[in-house]
Enzyme design. Structure first.
Site, mmCIF file in Angstrom:
data_model
loop_
_atom_site.group_PDB
_atom_site.id
_atom_site.type_symbol
_atom_site.label_atom_id
_atom_site.label_comp_id
_atom_site.label_asym_id
_atom_site.label_seq_id
_atom_site.Cartn_x
_atom_site.Cartn_y
_atom_site.Cartn_z
ATOM 1 N N GLU B 140 0.869 -1.507 -0.368
ATOM 2 C CA GLU B 140 0.156 -0.188 -0.014
ATOM 3 C C GLU B 140 0.562 1.234 0.133
ATOM 4 O O GLU B 140 1.135 2.255 -0.571
ATOM 5 C CB GLU B 140 -1.084 0.450 1.078
ATOM 6 C CG GLU B 140 -2.457 -0.619 0.658
ATOM 7 C CD GLU B 140 -2.095 -2.394 1.632
ATOM 8 O OE1 GLU B 140 -1.099 -2.537 1.990
ATOM 9 O OE2 GLU B 140 -2.975 -3.276 1.037
ATOM 10 N N HIS B 209 -10.836 -4.938 10.108
ATOM 11 C CA HIS B 209 -10.981 -4.653 9.164
ATOM 12 C C HIS B 209 -12.805 -3.587 9.451
ATOM 13 O O HIS B 209 -13.260 -3.364 8.150
ATOM 14 C CB HIS B 209 -12.038 -6.311 8.193
ATOM 15 C CG HIS B 209 -10.946 -6.413 7.857
ATOM 16 N ND1 HIS B 209 -10.299 -7.547 8.076
ATOM 17 C CD2 HIS B 209 -10.228 -6.686 6.138
ATOM 18 C CE1 HIS B 209 -8.993 -7.972 7.398
ATOM 19 N NE2 HIS B 209 -8.812 -6.841 6.260
#
Lengths: 432, 404
Positions: B140, B209
């Protein structure tokens, strides 16, 4: 790995153990106190095709010994690496870099610039060797040690000096400073304070190049990107992630490691499990080359091949330049940790002195010509300092400019108008 | 999922969007958008209808329409349009922009061959190729930085975080480069990047998450943050974000991807800085965004039955706040309730409370009430997860207390 077995306090005091295939490289590479301070055999690049990473196969890209004079004797007069014009250009660029940094130190101690200033003295061969081969459209991404990269790329000394003084005429309007040199005109994409931060940006610029060539089908979109960073960065995740992506997509980028053995006070050996950075290239599927970064001609030869490789679309190269910074990490660094013998060793390999000798020995330039260049640069820098001194400081109205490319980003105020329409914005007195 | 939210009372996302359609504005194209000039006008849908628009001047090189908002016409329904789900609306917006400008590209994990983990980029790689819809390795920080480098050198990338939480790994690049680079370069480089991804508390996805990164990113100078909540505003905000010269972070929500709505056939772009009036009212201003909008509307149904008249505003623009729409509402109702999914500490609600207090203190009859998620990592167990997030019943109670 044999290294980890030894008590390895400081590279200078402890004779390093070495792996068999890399003995000469290792023993002299890390500034040790060994009496034999030279390489004995050439170190060759690892090829993508070869299964073993070390010196089994030869390639057109060869990093040769550090002895410039010896190298010169091997070639005949008609087989010189450079012409006179090129030689003078290289010399002038290195002198500009050196003199500029010396001037920076002076100005800093006179209180004209503040903060963190990282000087490039000693590493000029890398900047000159690489950047002078580039076109104006090629991109350069640097770190906080970026003054000389900016100068080599073509950013006028006046603009760089003004930026360091924090004046509105600086290349970044005084908003960036020493560690954030940017130039759209000369395609210098920074100037980054955190190490490793610029490598993904460089990868993006290379991606842009490839995109323009393959998706937008622009003819001649073959810009190459050079990413400069140090030995400390080579332990950072962003480095490895970008090596992977660049090799995966065959991006037109050259990763240039300026291995000056020290990350502030952390010796490269104490921080790295396998200190030979060039070997990490083949692990990702790209050639890894080691070159003597104190010799501008050797760097230039390696750079030529790496840049042409990228331009042809063959993908990235990892080039490790063995170099050294003569000053401390920054002007705030007392530089007490490094061994004086190590410093003396590398001072004896000053790239400018070596190159001067080369020019004289090969009758490419005379003493007067070089002195004329020295004088020219002196005058250029005096002018730059004067320009910076006389330039205005950024006015208050500049405070809120450039935060957003589209100032609508400041939002809608309570009165229904966009906040950027508030006259306090152009005056710089509004609160955001 | 879609039907649940469709059936929420008399006030649904539908009517909110229909109120905006009727005020289509014809704006001169921005000077910088040369491609648009050949394709005709862009409809910029704003929540106001007044056409006090300053045309783009060459000097400014941007369009700054007068942002005075007026109430939209709620009675005119959309005559045509097509029905789709929120992720399809995002895809439509994305595809239209990619069609319009070849420099628009997507990069992220599994956006290409897989079609996006939430199907937002489904079919795009087949259409535009692997370089334009780039499947990245799991890195990322680096591929966000790569997007920024690409944006600096002329492309208009959209970086997808598979889950917003993963963008924590890209915080270095988002904060230092995305937000600050335009400034530190003295305005030389623009970063027209869009960073998007689903965040928020889902159905038992676990703590990592279920993160709400809007609170972490809100302090970064130089970026804009928007949160979409309906297919209509998802498409409009996606298009606006792509066209914006600023770096924009578009927050989507995992649970809202299957919302269904009828959206116009014509092209429309929403304003990034504006809030959306969901339900006009008189008694209390409820400010919300993203998924909580639906909890609020559900509570509104109950409140209406109890005789209250809440005004619901979906703030949409998390940074900067649309102080005008919010201010007008506060001046009308004098009571504010903020309902958000962010953590209590340092969340969007906290900033909003501060902003309202600073600007509209005199208009308040009661302290601002902010309902946020508990400062708790989202538990896996369904019951516990439910209790960390604001529920409609709490909203009803809060309004009742506020209106006493």
């Amino acid at each position: 790995m044999s290294l980890s077995a030894t008590k390895f306090v400081h590279p200078i005091t402890t004779p390093p153990t070495s792996r068999s295939s890399d003995k000469p490289l290792f023993s002299t590479f890390f500034g040790s106190n060994h009496t034999k301070l030279r390489f004995n055999k050439p170190i060759v690049a690892a090829q993508r095709r070869s299964s073993s990473a070390a010196s089994t196969s030869f390639s057109p890209v060869v990093a040769v010994s550090s002895d410039v004079v010896k190298e010169k004797k091997l070639k005949s007069a008609s087989n010189l690496l450079i012409t006179k014009e090129e030689g003078l250009v290289l010399y002038e660029d290195m002198i500009l870099g050196r003199f500029f940094e010396d001037m920076c130190a002076q100005m800093y101690y006179r209180g004209k610039m503040f903060g963190f200033v990282h000087l490039y003295n000693g590493q000029e061969a890398v900047s000159t060797g690489f950047i002078k081969l580039l076109k104006k459209e090629d991109y350069v991404v640097s770190t906080y040690r970026d003054h000389v990269h900016a100068l080599s790329k073509g950013v006028p000394a006046r603009e760089v000096m003004s930026e360091l003084f924090g004046k509105a005429t600086g290349c970044c309007r005084g908003q960036g400073g020493s560690m954030h040199m940017f130039s759209k005109e000369y395609n210098l994409l920074g100037g980054f304070a955190f190490i490793g931060e610029g490598i993904p940006v460089a990868t993006g610029a290379a991606f842009s190049s490839k995109y323009r060539r393959e998706v937008l089908k622009e003819p001649g979109a073959d810009e190459v990107t050079l990413a400069f960073f140090g030995d400390g960065t080579c332990n950072n995740g962003q480095f490895y992630e970008c090596l992977n992506m660049a090799a995966l997509w065959k991006l037109p980028i050259v990763f240039v490691v300026e291995n000056n053995l020290w990350a502030i006070g952390m010796s490269h050996l104490r921080a790295t499990s396998d200190p030979q950075i060039w070997k990490k290239g083949p692990a990702f599927g790209m050639p890894g080359v080691h070159v003597d970064g104190m010799d501008v001609l050797k760097v230039r030869e390696v750079a030529k091949e790496a840049i042409e490789r990228a331009r042809r679309g063959e993908g990235p190269t990892l080039v490790e330049c063995e170099t050294y910074r003569f000053r401390g990490h920054s002007l705030a660094d007392p530089d007490e940790l490094r061994d004086p013998a190590e410093k003396a060793h590398y001072a004896g390999r000053d790239p400018i002195t070596a190159f001067k000798k080369y020019l004289f020995d090969n009758k490419l330039a005379s003493e007067q010509e070089l002195k004329a260049i020295d004088k020219k640069i002196d005058e250029l820098l005096d002018d730059a300092v004067e320009f910076a001194d006389e330039s205005p400081l950024p006015p208050r109205s500049q405070l809120l400019e450039n935060v957003f490319a589209d100032p609508k980003g400041f939002g809608i105020g309570a009165d229904g108008k966009y906040r950027c329409e508030d006259p306090k914005f152009t005056q710089g007195t509004a609160h955001v | 999922m879609a039907t649940l939210f469709q059936g929420v009372g008399a006030v649904t996302p539908f009517s909110a969007s229909t109120s905006l359609h009727s005020n289509k504005l014809h704006l001169p194209p921005r000077k910088s958008l040369s491609l648009s000039e050949s394709r005709g006008a862009i409809f910029v849908h704003r929540s106001d209808a007044r056409l006090n628009l300053k045309p783009a001047t060459p000097k400014q090189d941007l369009l700054i329409p007068n942002a005075i908002a007026t109430k939209g016409d709620t009675s005119t329904p959309t005559k045509s349009g097509h029905e789709l789900l929120l992720f399809e609306a995002l895809r439509e917006g994305l595809e239209e922009e990619m069609e319009r400008d070849p420099r628009v590209c997507v990069m992220g994990e599994d956006v290409g061959h897989y079609g996006g983990s939430y199907k937002v980029t489904k079919g795009l790689a087949e259409k535009y190729g692997d370089l334009r819809v780039l499947d990245t390795p799991i890195a990322e920080n680096s591929f966000t930085g790569m997007g920024i480098g690409a944006a600096m050198t002329g492309l208009r990338p959209i970086v997808e975080g598979m889950n917003m939480g993963f963008l924590l790994l890209a915080f270095n690049q988002i904060s230092n480069n995305c937000g600050m680079l335009h400034y530190t370069s003295g305005g030389q480089f623009t970063i027209p990047i869009v960073i998007r991804g689903p965040g928020g508390v889902g159905r038992q996805l676990g703590a990592e998450h279920s993160q709400r990164l809007e609170s972490y990113f809100q302090s970064i100078p130089g970026i804009q943050m928007v949160a979409c909540s309906t297919p209509y505003n998802a498409k409009g905000l996606m298009k606006a974000a792509i066209r914006s010269e600023n770096p924009v972070i578009l927050f989507e929500h995992v649970l809202l991807y299957n919302l269904k709505e009828r959206i116009p056939d014509e092209e429309y772009v929403l304003s990034l800085e504006e809030a959306e009036m969901v339900r006009p009212g008189e008694h209390v201003t409820i400010l919300t965004y993203s998924r909580m909008r639906y909890h609020v509307m559900q509570a509104a149904k109950t409140l209406v039955n109890k005789g209250y008249d809440p005004e619901v505003i979906d703030i949409r623009s998390l940074k900067p706040f649309d102080l005008y729409t919010i201010g007008r509402s506060v001046k009308k109702t004098h009571r504010v309730l903020i309902v958000e999914e962010c953590m209590r500490t340092g969340g969007i609600g906290a900033s909003l409370t501060a902003a309202i207090t600073e600007n509209f203190h005199d208009y308040l009859d009661a302290p601002i009430v902010c309902l946020s998620s508990q400062d708790v990592p989202t538990p896996y167990a369904g019951t516990l997860e439910e209790w960390t997030v604001v529920q409609p019943a709490q909203i009803v109670t809060a309004v009742e207390q506020l209106c006493q």
